[in-house]
Design an enzyme around this catalytic site. Structure first.
Site, PDB file in Angstrom:
ATOM      1  CB  SER A   1      -0.017  -8.215  -1.356  1.00  0.00           C
ATOM      2  OG  SER A   1      -0.899  -9.025  -0.596  1.00  0.00           O
TER       3      SER A   1
ATOM      4  CD  GLU B   1     -10.352   3.398   0.604  1.00  0.00           C
ATOM      5  OE1 GLU B   1      -9.521   2.658   0.038  1.00  0.00           O
ATOM      6  OE2 GLU B   1     -10.396   4.638   0.405  1.00  0.00           O
TER       7      GLU B   1
ATOM      8  CE  LYS C   1      -4.120  -1.931   0.110  1.00  0.00           C
ATOM      9  NZ  LYS C   1      -5.085  -1.772  -1.003  1.00  0.00           N
TER      10      LYS C   1
END
Length: 396
Positions: A377, A110, A88
């Protein structure tokens, strides 16, 4: 390459938002297109990606796992090693630099699993911006560690009590906030979904994953991979890995969705496998909806995959056959979680564990020694409480 000037990936995408947000999205698009042509912008972003976030991440050959799955030669793209523990940060750094260029003073975002929220709170602290994170009450309960991290970083965490109290509802609340604070607020969208230009700019920021991977695999294995495998919720880590290989048709893409309790139940989050075409959060894509077009509740053991839609570029990949989408149940994901921990000493995020779990099925299908790259990830620290409880029930 896609999207077109109206934000469409063939039949998917677009900008379906209230009139009050149209000017904000147009403004964002224009600033991004200017930044995209500015070498100085990419130089600054690359500085933070390397010196702050920890890029490039390794492409690690998982030899123990490959011995167990003997038809596969498995490599792991180690996004779990980045600062904040997941991919991210690639996107939040890029969007924060855009926010600074646009002279915004406040970031909102969010979050589901909390990793995007942590990454947004991190860049807000780095660049001296105020920060508000919207998070469903259910996700706050199962991701308490990340909530503590966001608050420590100075962010306000707003519990969302509406709907299913998960990621979908957090996005709804963030968009409502943005409508009323457009002048000073930048919405850091977390995935390749949402209204144009978000699917494009998030993809571009996450494509560093695939660009690095292509160079690394050619250096290490002297060939392109046979398969790329990644989990898909909204779809940003998968798109970041896939996109730089789009024109290499010999490389097969596999996106792994959350089958939850099973695709035959109503407790899953497999929009591409079981959904149909509709509108969600400002874009046309595959969504989980009932016969009246109402968005259906979803379920996944992984908060980051617990979403009833998917990015429009993934919808295009499904429509054109460029990517094959499959789904993995909670139980299979837990098996992948344990498998990677015990074979390689790596504890993956439950989202990433879905991709790892599918390797068992791929091993059955492969008819030769296939080179496979899995996007790891994120790391599993955030999921330990959930995993311990679930594994104890399964006696694993």
């Amino acid at each position: 390459m896609f999207p077109d000037k109206n934000g469409y990936f063939l039949d998917f995408g677009g900008r379906f938002v209230p009139e009050t947000l149209m000017s904000a999205l147009n403004d964002l698009e224009q600033h991004y297109l200017l930044a995209k042509r500015d070498r100085g912008f990419w130089k600054e972003l690359n500085y933070y990606l390397t010196q702050y976030a920890g890029r490039p991440t390794p492409l690690y050959e998982a030899k123990n796992l490959s011995r167990q799955l003997s038809n596969l030669k498995i490599f792991l793209k180690r996004e779990d090693l980045l600062h904040t523990g997941a991919h991210k940060i690639n996107n939040t750094l890029g969007q924060a630099l855009l926010a600074v260029r646009m002279k915004k003073k406040r970031l909102i975002a969010e979050t589901g699993a909390g990793q995007h929220g942590v990454a947004t709170a991190t860049v807000a602290a780095l660049f001296g911006l105020r920060c508000t994170i919207f998070m469903g009450k259910e996700d706050i309960e199962r991701q308490k560690l990340n909530v503590y991290r966001m608050k420590l970083l100075g962010a306000e965490v707003v519990p969302v009590l509406s709907g299913s109290q998960t990621l979908k509802d957090a996005i709804n609340e963030a968009m409502r906030d943005w409508v009323t604070h457009v002048e000073d607020t930048f919405y850091v969208f977390g995935t390749v979904a949402g209204p144009h230009p978000y699917p494009m700019l998030v993809r571009d920021f996450q494509s560093v994953i695939g660009r690095e991977t292509k160079k690394q695999i050619l250096r290490i294995a002297k060939q392109l991979p046979d398969y790329l495998v990644a989990c898909v919720g909204g779809g940003s880590n998968a798109m970041g890995l896939f996109y730089p290989f789009y024109r290499q048709r010999s490389v097969k893409f596999i996106g792994v969705e959350a089958a939850g309790k099973g695709l035959s139940t109503d407790k899953h989050a497999a929009s591409l496998c079981k959904g149909n075409i509709g509108i969600l959060h400002g874009a046309k894509s595959y969504v989980l909806q009932d016969g009246s077009g109402q968005i259906m509740p979803t379920h996944s053991i992984s908060a980051g995959l617990d979403y009833p839609g998917v990015g429009p570029e993934h919808a295009m990949y499904k429509q054109t056959g460029r990517c094959h989408y499959v789904a993995v149940t909670d139980k299979q994901a837990l098996d992948g979680f344990v498998l990677l921990a015990r074979s390689e000493g790596l504890i993956p995020a439950l989202e990433s564990a879905h991709a790892v779990a599918y390797l068992k099925e791929l091993n059955k299908l492969a008819n030769k020694k296939s080179v496979v790259i899995v996007c790891l990830s994120g790391r599993g620290d955030k999921d330990m409480n959930t995993a311990v409880e679930a594994l104890s029930q399964l006696n694993l």
